[in-house]
Scaffold this motif. Sequence first.
Motif, PDB file in Angstrom:
ATOM      1  N   ALA A 159       0.894  -1.048   0.177  1.00  0.00           N
ATOM      2  CA  ALA A 159      -0.069   0.203  -0.066  1.00  0.00           C
ATOM      3  C   ALA A 159       0.764   1.384   0.249  1.00  0.00           C
ATOM      4  CB  ALA A 159      -0.852   0.045   0.978  1.00  0.00           C
ATOM      5  N   SER A 160       1.821   1.202   0.451  1.00  0.00           N
ATOM      6  CA  SER A 160       2.949   2.389   0.503  1.00  0.00           C
ATOM      7  C   SER A 160       3.408   2.916  -0.577  1.00  0.00           C
ATOM      8  CB  SER A 160       4.134   2.135   1.434  1.00  0.00           C
ATOM      9  OG  SER A 160       4.996   1.092   0.811  1.00  0.00           O
TER      10      SER A 160
ATOM     11  N   TYR B   3       1.000   3.359  -2.907  1.00  0.00           N
ATOM     12  CA  TYR B   3       0.028   3.957  -3.415  1.00  0.00           C
ATOM     13  C   TYR B   3      -0.675   5.025  -2.605  1.00  0.00           C
ATOM     14  CZ  TYR B   3      -0.006   0.055  -6.445  1.00  0.00           C
ATOM     15  OH  TYR B   3       0.093  -0.982  -7.243  1.00  0.00           O
ATOM     16  N   ALA B   4      -0.191   5.159  -1.162  1.00  0.00           N
ATOM     17  CA  ALA B   4      -0.618   6.096  -0.100  1.00  0.00           C
ATOM     18  C   ALA B   4       0.384   6.138   0.827  1.00  0.00           C
ATOM     19  CB  ALA B   4      -1.983   5.615   0.465  1.00  0.00           C
TER      20      ALA B   4
ATOM     21  N   GLN C 183      -4.936   0.897   4.499  1.00  0.00           N
ATOM     22  CA  GLN C 183      -3.900   1.917   4.182  1.00  0.00           C
ATOM     23  C   GLN C 183      -4.205   2.866   3.188  1.00  0.00           C
ATOM     24  OE1 GLN C 183      -0.781   2.678   5.704  1.00  0.00           O
ATOM     25  NE2 GLN C 183      -1.287   1.001   7.085  1.00  0.00           N
ATOM     26  N   THR C 184      -5.067   2.325   2.162  1.00  0.00           N
ATOM     27  CA  THR C 184      -5.208   3.067   0.844  1.00  0.00           C
ATOM     28  C   THR C 184      -6.646   3.492   0.380  1.00  0.00           C
ATOM     29  OG1 THR C 184      -5.529   1.050  -0.453  1.00  0.00           O
ATOM     30  CG2 THR C 184      -3.322   2.002  -0.099  1.00  0.00           C
TER      31      THR C 184
ATOM     32  N   GLN D 289      -8.436   1.318  -1.116  1.00  0.00           N
ATOM     33  CA  GLN D 289      -8.669   0.840  -2.514  1.00  0.00           C
ATOM     34  C   GLN D 289      -8.601  -0.688  -2.377  1.00  0.00           C
ATOM     35  OE1 GLN D 289      -5.374   2.385  -5.114  1.00  0.00           O
ATOM     36  NE2 GLN D 289      -5.596   4.581  -3.999  1.00  0.00           N
TER      37      GLN D 289
ATOM     38  N   ASN E 169      -6.890  -3.564  -4.816  1.00  0.00           N
ATOM     39  CA  ASN E 169      -5.723  -3.469  -5.883  1.00  0.00           C
ATOM     40  C   ASN E 169      -5.434  -4.956  -6.464  1.00  0.00           C
ATOM     41  OD1 ASN E 169      -2.842  -3.995  -6.557  1.00  0.00           O
ATOM     42  ND2 ASN E 169      -2.971  -1.800  -7.011  1.00  0.00           N
TER      43      ASN E 169
END
Length: 298
Positions: free
Chosen positions: A31-32, A34-35, A164-165, A167, A169
């Motif tokens: 996730a890091s 993307y955010a 975290q996002t 989203q 994915n």
Amino acid sequence: MINKLKIWLRAIRLFSLTGSIIPVTIGAVLASKYANFNLEYFIITLLAALFLQTSTNLLSDHDDFVNNIDTPDSYGSSGVIIENLLNARQIKRAGLILLTLGCLIGLFLAFEKGGFILFLGIIGALGGYSYTGKPLMLKYRGLGAPLVFLLFGPLMVLGSFYIQTQQINIISILISIPIGLLTTAILHANDLRDIYHDQKSGIKTLSIIVGKLNSEKIYFALILSPYVIITILALFGLIPILSLICLITLPGALKNIRSIYMSTASTTYLKTIDQETAKLQAQFGTILIVSIIFSYII
């Protein structure tokens, strides 16, 4: 006090907790990209997952004992009830407390991050309890392995990624597959080792349903297919090419396969096969995490 702590650490099967730590960490690390990485939410998510797994471990110990599946001759449980180190009531109470704490944290995360997390949390809590809990008792019906794959593969990776996002994915889903397979292999190794003892108890684990030979083949597939999947994902650019370094753990997988083959002569080769499989899952997952982090840095 120290001895009591050691007993409780044994009861929760400390060696198996990478089953939660690895997928939650992989989801957050992915996730890091993307955010912005949120350490607080990562820690909270990890706590929820650990509470879920430890409660499942404790409640399954209790249920296996009261259902006369665990005996002094079996290897399957932590052994703390059989050896009178803790009683069944203590184990059940601790399991329910941890399950409640996990649910409360899950409700907080759902309040903060939305209905999708609530949906995943409900599946996780019900699945963890129903692993051996009435009325479903999924482990005893041959459904323990698919349940573990779902909970400790896609559910934890995707849940951690989403927190975290916000989203969903496809890469997080794809990378959850090899992790889920290796975690499932820990359970399957346990069931394979205890196949004859479990048969006497009258339950139907996957190993009992398919037979010892097919059960061995399933174990081989569970620990070898993750290497194939990671290679494909890396070669197609879906994960960093650096992640191929996970292949250095392949000798450990082959060592476990050799133990399975040797078990035809003596079951002593399988006494710690679940712990050896957990070690393999931890090594594979840790290297995968580090490779992804390094690829983001360089």
